[in-house]
Design a protein around this motif. Structure first.
Motif: not given
Length: 314
Positions: A283-305
């Motif tokens: 199935d060829p329809n895996r498309h490339a996407r880009v979105q911003a993410f932030g950082w939690r107070g404990d220093g870990f990334p928060d990728f969201g949804t």
């Protein structure tokens, strides 16, 4: 700086690798025919959608590197351009191994590429998704390899040069959690992120359908990265399907930033529907996407949804 683009940024490009070098964005990914490696470049993420792809290498007619050309990554190491990718053989299509190309000049779009050959591992076997990185003056390679044959684990080793291991590989994660074992027992697609005193490795797990998702490993920046005990793993996925925005099976990610370097960006593929007819790999329809993410107070990334398809601004 506000930047915008439309998701997906490039359609039918799975396993996207996007980096920013010398003020330009460089993009490569698996092509649906799995038979070539292409690169495109643009001054902006939005520009990648219209940037002409340049094919820098095509599969061999037979033997090694003649089938299933997967997940290329473009890296510049000590001023030289390299592409890491996996490929199998026409007569043994699951004999996946890792290979390296090197550009003979300074422009990866126009200069000649040469084959540096296979990255040999002590335990010969199904291996893919090699990604190199530098840390504390050393160069490392992280990749996925099946051992035992039914499980894909993540390994790490120090590099002697961009295509040769210097140390014995060690396993830093196995698919031992339930969500990593849906359909297939898989840890693959490692992507490195360093911040807040830690070395993070995002990875992907489970089958390549709507169950595909991202996990996260981390080690202290001063720890011995070749010691499996240095690595810790999130017990739950950190990025996964969101049916409410029609984003299914997000994963095989990479990282970059906005042009000013102030906003971190998550690059990944996903489908916009759940049901797949036949083998997901066809199935060829895996498309490339880009979105911003932030950082939690404990220093870990928060990728969201995952965000919905359409216009997007940071």
């Amino acid at each position: 700086m506000n930047t915008s683009w439309t998701n997906p940024i490039v359609e039918q490009r799975a396993d996207p690798h996007l980096s920013r070098v010398d003020g330009r964005y460089w993009f490569t990914a698996s092509v649906p025919s799995y038979d070539a490696i292409e690169i495109r470049a643009a001054d902006s993420i939005a520009g990648l959608a219209i940037a002409p792809p340049t094919v820098i290498w095509r599969k061999h007619d037979s033997g090694p590197m003649s089938w299933h050309v997967w997940a290329p990554e473009l890296h510049r190491i000590d001023g030289r351009w390299f592409v890491y990718f996996a490929a199998a053989e026409r007569d043994d299509i699951w004999k996946l191994r890792m290979y390296v190309l090197e550009c003979e000049g300074a422009d990866p779009l126009t200069d000649n590429w040469i084959e540096r050959g296979q990255i040999a591992t002590p335990e010969e076997g199904f291996s893919l998704d090699a990604t190199p990185f530098e840390h504390n003056g050393k160069r490392f390679l992280c990749w996925a390899q099946k051992s035992p044959p039914t499980e894909s684990n993540l390994y790490i080793a120090e590099l002697a040069n961009p295509w040769t291991l210097k140390t014995e590989p060690v396993v830093i994660t196995r698919p031992d959690l339930a969500w990593e074992r849906i359909g297939f027992c898989v840890n693959e697609g490692p992507a490195l992120l360093k911040r807040n005193g830690k070395v993070f490795i995002a990875y992907s797990a489970a089958a390549t359908d709507a169950n595909y998702c991202m996990g996260l490993l981390w080690a202290d920046e001063n720890a011995d990265l070749l010691d499996p005990k240095s690595w810790h793993k999130s017990p739950t996925p950190v990025f996964m399907t969101d049916e409410s925005v029609s984003q299914f099976g997000p994963g095989h990610n990479s990282f970059t930033t906005t042009p000013d370097g102030k906003t971190d960006l998550l690059v990944y593929h996903a489908r916009n529907y759940r049901d797949i007819v036949g083998d997901p790999l066809n199935d060829p329809n895996r498309h490339a996407r880009v979105q911003a993410f932030g950082w939690r107070g404990d220093g870990f990334p928060d990728f969201g949804t995952p965000v919905a398809d359409g216009p997007y601004s940071t």
